[in-house]
Design an enzyme around this catalytic site. Structure first.
Site, PDB file in Angstrom:
ATOM      1  N   GLY A  33       0.555  -1.104  -0.027  1.00  0.00           N
ATOM      2  CA  GLY A  33       0.672   0.378  -0.313  1.00  0.00           C
ATOM      3  C   GLY A  33       1.011   1.233   0.071  1.00  0.00           C
ATOM      4  N   ASP A 141      -6.483   8.585   1.902  1.00  0.00           N
ATOM      5  CA  ASP A 141      -5.552   9.779   0.924  1.00  0.00           C
ATOM      6  C   ASP A 141      -6.099  10.525  -0.310  1.00  0.00           C
ATOM      7  OD1 ASP A 141      -3.941   8.557   3.208  1.00  0.00           O
ATOM      8  OD2 ASP A 141      -2.304   8.354   0.910  1.00  0.00           O
ATOM      9  N   TRP A 247      -4.458  -1.418  10.058  1.00  0.00           N
ATOM     10  CA  TRP A 247      -4.214  -0.638   8.961  1.00  0.00           C
ATOM     11  C   TRP A 247      -2.394  -0.716   9.554  1.00  0.00           C
ATOM     12  CZ3 TRP A 247      -4.584  -0.064   3.267  1.00  0.00           C
ATOM     13  CH2 TRP A 247      -4.113   0.752   2.406  1.00  0.00           C
ATOM     14  N   ASP A 248      -1.584  -1.253   9.758  1.00  0.00           N
ATOM     15  CA  ASP A 248      -0.443  -0.570  10.373  1.00  0.00           C
ATOM     16  C   ASP A 248       0.884  -0.832   9.555  1.00  0.00           C
ATOM     17  OD1 ASP A 248       1.473  -1.006  13.029  1.00  0.00           O
ATOM     18  OD2 ASP A 248       0.792  -2.875  13.693  1.00  0.00           O
TER      19      ASP A 248
END
Length: 683
Positions: A33, A141, A247-248
């Site tokens: 990602g 984003d 979502w680390d």
């Protein structure tokens, strides 16, 4: 070759992360990602083969630079790209890994248009036909303000409007695509407001429209975090009104391509029973194979959070991923283990170097041992093909292994000085190599140690004891020999945050090398602003300082607060860029590696001297002459120049000679005497 598996841990079949899992255990996956060059197809296939051994059961496909995933989401994948997705899905299924494709339509979608929702479902249908079995929806984003007036009219303005639009889009996608294909489990959505633990207008509106059983992706109390607590998870789930998938953003490095993050996962809860947490997906580095070192520790934590030991997990990961090359790779992993990115790089080494400089013989021996280990990273660790994957890891790490060896050599030269047996010239030469290496392996720590050793060994101290061609240390005011600099006696103020950063210090050294007397300030005007010939405005400078400077008749060199300064209408930072294109079409490599470029959309009347390369040819070097109308509604009282620098400033490890020359030329033009006012003829 057969893939390695974690010792004593058989591969486990992939299951829907939303289904109940054994108590105290989480689903663990990897997300591609990041921004920047996506992984190659062969790298993805290899990771899917390795995933079960790493303890990972899910792969989320979400590369920001896949245009059909994001910018061109409406367009079908070309046949070749679609075939690759199908091959990935098939390989994942064979390995027992859930392959999840994601789509991110938020930049351009018209949420009030039925045709757009149909296009979104059609895109998902295309990838499903290729073999993909699950799709997640991402709105990360993107701006909070909806860009299309018809959407604002339908959903409302601001955060609440976008939250409502995103929630409704998710609900419609579930009805149009997920349910008809039997995907009746909880859908997964990444919101725009993905960081933080409290309520917001966006989250409230999203929750009012999102399917009741949907899960949200969430990064922690911030975008990149060192710690996620039980309280954080509970608060975030309450704020969203939904269960969470973490979502680390570890070990991702797209924000700093000079660094690798190879250490174990730390700071995650050891008790997940009863938490509204369905799993975790770790955002990997751009370097695919090195990412396996920290990813293996993510899998170890998720498998048994209560028994997780970071040190043991790191040792297991090194043995698993590096295999017979662990002896060479290990010292680099230790040097690149710090997390989060702003944490001290190696506190133990820092304590040892401090004690060694104070005369502690035992500490000096400890430092020598660490430096010898780093110097050994230069060894040719590749074998005769007996472990191709380990050799590939060494090849991927080679730039950082070389930088580690350079740091070790410089540190040993400093140790020799402290023992009274070293040669200052050798230490200075080794320091110069460290300070111009783009890969960052304890750069600041080792350079500081060498400078301090030189200061104690050479009469007169550190001042003047720097490598040939290097900037003098902060506080030294002299131009480089032969430079046509700013001229003697000219004063500059570098406006920074409350504490000058390493990038600010590097910039101050550059300005001093150009003949300027430089001091830093965190406000404008500083206590004494008389006789200032130049102001340099950094990204950490207060917005209020930039707003005040907009009306000050002093030349300004800026790479931060450009909108507040009035020289641009919008601005930002481009990642993963090493070059720019001058107005004459000439391409200039300005960075020693994949760095970042500040850009702005300048006001009318400005001169664009250079742009970023395609596909985003944004202005990155701009001159705004005096008397140009600013965005503030006033005229520029003196010349302004927008530079392509970022918060790394004019660092030697970042800028090439050509990049430094561009800055030198821009500075020289900025400091030219202003032309006299035009004569006015009175009839």
């Amino acid at each position: 070759m057969p893939r390695r598996r974690r010792p004593h841990e058989p591969a486990r079949p992939a299951t829907d992360p939303g289904l109940p899992r054994p108590a105290g255990r989480l689903s663990a996956g990897v997300v591609e990602g990041f921004y920047g060059p996506p992984w190659r197809h062969d790298e993805r296939l290899a990771l899917l083969d390795a995933a079960p051994g790493l303890g990972l059961d899910t792969y989320l496909y979400a590369p920001k630079d896949d245009p059909w995933h994001r910018e061109r989401w409406r367009e079908p994948y070309p046949d070749a790209e679609l075939a690759r997705l199908g091959e990935l899905a098939a390989r994942a299924a064979a390995a027992g890994v859930a392959f999840v494709w994601s789509v991110a339509p938020g930049l351009s979608m018209r949420f009030s248009d039925d045709v757009e929702h149909a296009a979104l479902a059609a895109k998902a249908e295309q990838v499903r036909a290729a073999g993909v079995r699950d799709v997640w929806l991402l709105f990360d984003d993107v701006p909070y303000d909806l860009p299309h007036p018809e959407d604002v009219a339908a959903f409302g303005p601001g955060q609440a409007g976008s939250g409502r639009a995103h929630g409704e889009a998710a609900a419609r996608f579930r009805e149009a695509f997920l349910l008809p294909h039997g995907l009746t489990g909880p859908m997964t959505v990444c919101p725009t407001d993905y960081a933080g633990c409290g309520r917001s207008p966006y989250r409230d509106a999203l929750g009012s429209a999102l399917p009741a059983d949907a899960r949200v992706l969430w990064t922690g109390r911030d975008i990149v975090v060192g710690e996620v607590t039980q309280e954080d998870v509970l608060a975030a789930a309450e704020a969203f009104g939904r269960r969470i998938v973490l979502w680390d953003n570890v070990p991702v490095n797209d924000f700093d391509r000079s660094r690798l993050f190879l250490g174990p996962l730390t700071g995650r809860p050891d008790d997940v029973d009863g938490l509204p947490l369905d799993g975790t997906v770790a955002n990997a580095m751009i370097e695919a194979l090195p990412s396996r070192l920290p990813l293996a520790t993510v899998g170890a934590w998720a498998r048994d959070p209560s028994a997780y030991d970071p040190a043991r997990a790191a040792a297991d990961a090194l043995a698993l991923v590096a295999g017979p090359r662990a002896g060479v790779v290990g010292p680099l992993v230790r040097a690149c283990a710090a997390w989060p990115p702003g944490a001290p790089r190696d506190p133990g080494l820092a304590r040892a170097t401090t004690a060694a400089l104070a005369g502690d013989a035992g500490a000096l021996a400890e430092v020598e041992g660490r430096m010898r280990a780093l110097e050994g990273c230069a060894a040719d660790a590749t074998g005769a093909g007996e472990d191709a994957e380990a050799d590939a890891l060494v090849a991927a790490l080679r730039p950082w292994l070389d930088a580690a060896a350079h740091a070790g050599a410089a540190g040993l030269a400093a140790c020799a000085l402290l023992r009274g047996a070293g040669v200052p010239a050798a230490a200075r030469a080794a320091l110069d190599v460290v300070e111009t290496d783009f890969p960052d392996v304890l750069r600041a720590d080792v350079a500081g140690f060498v400078r301090a050793a030189l200061a104690g060994r050479v009469p007169g101290g550190e001042r003047g004891e720097h490598a040939p061609g290097a900037e003098p240390p902060l506080g030294t005011d002299r131009a480089r020999p032969g430079d046509a600099g700013a001229g003697p006696g000219r004063r500059a103020v570098l406006v920074t945050g409350a504490e000058p950063s390493a990038g600010d210090e590097a910039t101050a050294r550059w300005l001093r090398s150009r003949g300027l007397d430089v001091r830093t300030a965190s406000t404008w005007p500083p206590a004494d602003d008389a006789g200032v010939d130049l102001v340099a405005l950094t990204p950490d400078a207060p917005a209020a300082a930039a707003e005040t400077l907009a009306g000050v008749a002093v030349p300004v060199l800026a790479w931060g607060r450009l909108v507040s300064l009035g020289v641009g209408t919008t601005s930002g930072v481009l990642l993963d860029r090493d070059r720019l294109v001058r107005a004459d079409g000439c391409e200039v490599v300005v960075h020693r590696g994949a760095g970042r470029l500040t850009w702005c959309e300048p006001v009318p009347g400005a001169r664009v001297l250079a742009r970023a390369p395609e596909p985003e040819p944004l202005p990155v070097l701009v001159e705004v002459p005096a008397a140009t109308p600013l965005a503030t509604g006033t005229l520029a009282p003196a010349a302004r120049t927008v530079a392509f620098l970022t918060d790394d400033g004019a660092a030697r490890w970042l800028l090439t000679d050509a990049g430094r020359s561009l800055l030198d030329e821009a500075l020289a033009r900025l400091l030219l005497p202003a032309p006299p006012p035009a004569a006015v003829l009175v009839p």
